[in-house]
Design a protein around this motif. Structure first.
Motif, PDB file in Angstrom:
ATOM      1  N   ALA A  65      70.610  -1.351  13.822  1.00 50.57           N
ATOM      2  CA  ALA A  65      71.697  -2.155  14.396  1.00 50.57           C
ATOM      3  C   ALA A  65      72.951  -1.317  14.634  1.00 50.57           C
ATOM      4  CB  ALA A  65      72.019  -3.342  13.484  1.00 50.57           C
ATOM      5  N   VAL A  66      73.293  -0.455  13.680  1.00 49.13           N
ATOM      6  CA  VAL A  66      74.503   0.361  13.823  1.00 49.13           C
ATOM      7  C   VAL A  66      74.342   1.356  14.967  1.00 49.13           C
ATOM      8  CG1 VAL A  66      76.003   2.041  12.687  1.00 49.13           C
ATOM      9  CG2 VAL A  66      75.133   0.081  11.405  1.00 49.13           C
ATOM     10  N   GLU A  67      73.160   1.961  15.069  1.00 53.16           N
ATOM     11  CA  GLU A  67      72.912   2.898  16.160  1.00 53.16           C
ATOM     12  C   GLU A  67      73.022   2.202  17.513  1.00 53.16           C
ATOM     13  OE1 GLU A  67      71.204   2.645  13.400  1.00 53.16           O
ATOM     14  OE2 GLU A  67      70.867   4.636  12.554  1.00 53.16           O
ATOM     15  N   ASP A  68      72.514   0.965  17.606  1.00 51.21           N
ATOM     16  CA  ASP A  68      72.623   0.203  18.857  1.00 51.21           C
ATOM     17  C   ASP A  68      74.085  -0.068  19.212  1.00 51.21           C
ATOM     18  OD1 ASP A  68      69.882   0.141  19.049  1.00 51.21           O
ATOM     19  OD2 ASP A  68      69.674  -1.920  18.322  1.00 51.21           O
ATOM     20  N   ALA A  69      74.895  -0.386  18.199  1.00 50.81           N
ATOM     21  CA  ALA A  69      76.322  -0.637  18.443  1.00 50.81           C
ATOM     22  C   ALA A  69      77.015   0.640  18.907  1.00 50.81           C
ATOM     23  CB  ALA A  69      76.982  -1.187  17.184  1.00 50.81           C
ATOM     24  N   LEU A  70      76.590   1.771  18.391  1.00 54.94           N
ATOM     25  CA  LEU A  70      77.191   3.043  18.791  1.00 54.94           C
ATOM     26  C   LEU A  70      76.902   3.368  20.254  1.00 54.94           C
ATOM     27  CD1 LEU A  70      76.527   5.271  15.656  1.00 54.94           C
ATOM     28  CD2 LEU A  70      78.750   4.742  16.647  1.00 54.94           C
ATOM     29  N   THR A  71      75.704   3.004  20.731  1.00 54.00           N
ATOM     30  CA  THR A  71      75.365   3.323  22.121  1.00 54.00           C
ATOM     31  C   THR A  71      76.223   2.523  23.106  1.00 54.00           C
ATOM     32  OG1 THR A  71      73.615   1.654  22.233  1.00 54.00           O
ATOM     33  CG2 THR A  71      72.971   3.861  21.501  1.00 54.00           C
ATOM     34  N   ALA A  72      76.810   1.412  22.650  1.00 54.07           N
ATOM     35  CA  ALA A  72      77.625   0.567  23.532  1.00 54.07           C
ATOM     36  C   ALA A  72      79.108   0.906  23.480  1.00 54.07           C
ATOM     37  CB  ALA A  72      77.429  -0.902  23.149  1.00 54.07           C
ATOM     38  N   VAL A  73      79.505   1.885  22.679  1.00 53.55           N
ATOM     39  CA  VAL A  73      80.920   2.258  22.561  1.00 53.55           C
ATOM     40  C   VAL A  73      81.431   2.731  23.919  1.00 53.55           C
ATOM     41  CG1 VAL A  73      82.464   4.003  21.583  1.00 53.55           C
ATOM     42  CG2 VAL A  73      80.860   2.816  20.120  1.00 53.55           C
ATOM     43  N   PRO A  74      82.585   2.262  24.360  1.00 54.19           N
ATOM     44  CA  PRO A  74      83.124   2.658  25.676  1.00 54.19           C
ATOM     45  C   PRO A  74      83.285   4.166  25.793  1.00 54.19           C
ATOM     46  CG  PRO A  74      84.409   0.860  24.733  1.00 54.19           C
ATOM     47  CD  PRO A  74      83.466   1.324  23.662  1.00 54.19           C
ATOM     48  N   ARG A  75      82.871   4.692  26.934  1.00 52.69           N
ATOM     49  CA  ARG A  75      82.981   6.136  27.186  1.00 52.69           C
ATOM     50  C   ARG A  75      84.436   6.570  27.291  1.00 52.69           C
ATOM     51  NH1 ARG A  75      78.648   7.942  25.096  1.00 52.69           N
ATOM     52  NH2 ARG A  75      76.801   6.875  25.860  1.00 52.69           N
ATOM     53  N   THR A  76      85.345   5.614  27.533  1.00 56.19           N
ATOM     54  CA  THR A  76      86.762   5.955  27.683  1.00 56.19           C
ATOM     55  C   THR A  76      87.344   6.515  26.391  1.00 56.19           C
ATOM     56  OG1 THR A  76      87.353   3.673  27.158  1.00 56.19           O
ATOM     57  CG2 THR A  76      87.187   4.256  29.493  1.00 56.19           C
ATOM     58  N   LEU A  77      86.622   6.349  25.274  1.00 54.62           N
ATOM     59  CA  LEU A  77      87.128   6.906  24.020  1.00 54.62           C
ATOM     60  C   LEU A  77      87.043   8.422  24.025  1.00 54.62           C
ATOM     61  CD1 LEU A  77      85.742   4.218  21.635  1.00 54.62           C
ATOM     62  CD2 LEU A  77      88.092   4.954  21.717  1.00 54.62           C
ATOM     63  N   GLY A  78      86.190   8.982  24.852  1.00 53.25           N
ATOM     64  CA  GLY A  78      86.122  10.427  25.036  1.00 53.25           C
ATOM     65  C   GLY A  78      85.901  11.198  23.751  1.00 53.25           C
ATOM     66  N   GLY A  79      86.599  12.355  23.664  1.00 54.99           N
ATOM     67  CA  GLY A  79      86.396  13.266  22.550  1.00 54.99           C
ATOM     68  C   GLY A  79      86.731  12.680  21.196  1.00 54.99           C
ATOM     69  N   MET A  80      87.770  11.840  21.130  1.00 56.57           N
ATOM     70  CA  MET A  80      88.177  11.287  19.830  1.00 56.57           C
ATOM     71  C   MET A  80      87.033  10.561  19.166  1.00 56.57           C
ATOM     72  SD  MET A  80      89.034   8.286  18.117  1.00 56.57           S
ATOM     73  CE  MET A  80      89.741   7.065  19.199  1.00 56.57           C
ATOM     74  N   PHE A  81      86.338   9.717  19.934  1.00 59.40           N
ATOM     75  CA  PHE A  81      85.244   8.989  19.296  1.00 59.40           C
ATOM     76  C   PHE A  81      83.955   9.773  19.317  1.00 59.40           C
ATOM     77  CE2 PHE A  81      84.044   5.424  17.029  1.00 59.40           C
ATOM     78  CZ  PHE A  81      82.739   5.108  17.340  1.00 59.40           C
TER      79      PHE A  81
END
Length: 197
Positions: free
Chosen positions: A160-176
């Motif tokens: 579940a956590v890995e699935d949530a990570l794949t949906a993180v907005p790309r706009t977070l860029g290097g920081m995330f």
């Protein structure tokens, strides 16, 4: 086994899009229709509009109105359909995109409410922990909450956590990108709350 009652006096109301309703009462009026005498909580900066509502008297019941922030700050945003103002929360749209209904229990009955899925809530906590002022105690609290929740999710809902990570907005860029690697590392660690071994 002793049952531990869990209660909260802090309620967050969030919306990702404007409500498509016409002629609805102001939020403060809807809150008062519950029979509870709510009032607007003045902002610390007197030039800003209130975004929170509190029950009068000694009660600590407080409601915060949240909407997505257009950037990574926490601006005050007008919500015309509710005739109110809300606190902008970064990446709130990510948090609200996947939600579920859960029952909330009280001495007065049970009601279904819509809440974010826990894996997105945990990842969102990781994100905002990196955006908050380092002089505040909140980043550490956010990280502890995220770690505790991630540990429970890994045990009960693998993947579940890995699935949530794949949906993180790309706009977070290097920081995330760094935070994403940390999150994956967290997913592999046997975490324990402080003081427990």
């Amino acid at each position: 086994m002793k049952t531990v009652p869990y209660a909260t006096e802090d309620v967050d109301i969030a919306r990702s899009e404007a409500l498509a309703l016409l002629e609805i009462p102001a939020l403060i009026d809807m809150l008062r229709e519950t029979g509870i005498k709510f009032f607007e909580v003045p902002a610390l900066n007197r030039r800003q509009h209130p975004t929170s509502f509190k029950e009068g008297g000694r009660s600590r019941l407080k409601i915060d109105l949240l909407v997505p922030s257009p950037g990574e700050g926490y601006p005050t945003i007008r919500v015309p359909e509710l005739k109110a103002y809300a606190k902008g929360l970064p990446y709130l749209r990510y948090l609200l995109t996947d939600s579920q209904e859960v029952p909330v229990l009280s001495p007065h009955g049970v009601v279904l409410v819509r809440v974010p899925v826990p894996e997105r809530y945990a990842i969102h906590k990781l994100i905002v922990s990196q955006l908050r002022s380092k002089s505040s105690s909140k980043p550490g609290k956010d990280l502890r909450q995220a770690a505790t929740l991630i540990e429970a999710l890994i045990e009960r809902f693998p993947g579940a956590v890995e699935d949530a990570l794949t949906a993180v907005p790309r706009t977070l860029g290097g920081m995330f990108g760094v935070q994403r690697r940390r999150s994956r590392a967290i997913c592999r660690l046997p975490l324990r709350p402080p003081g427990k071994r």
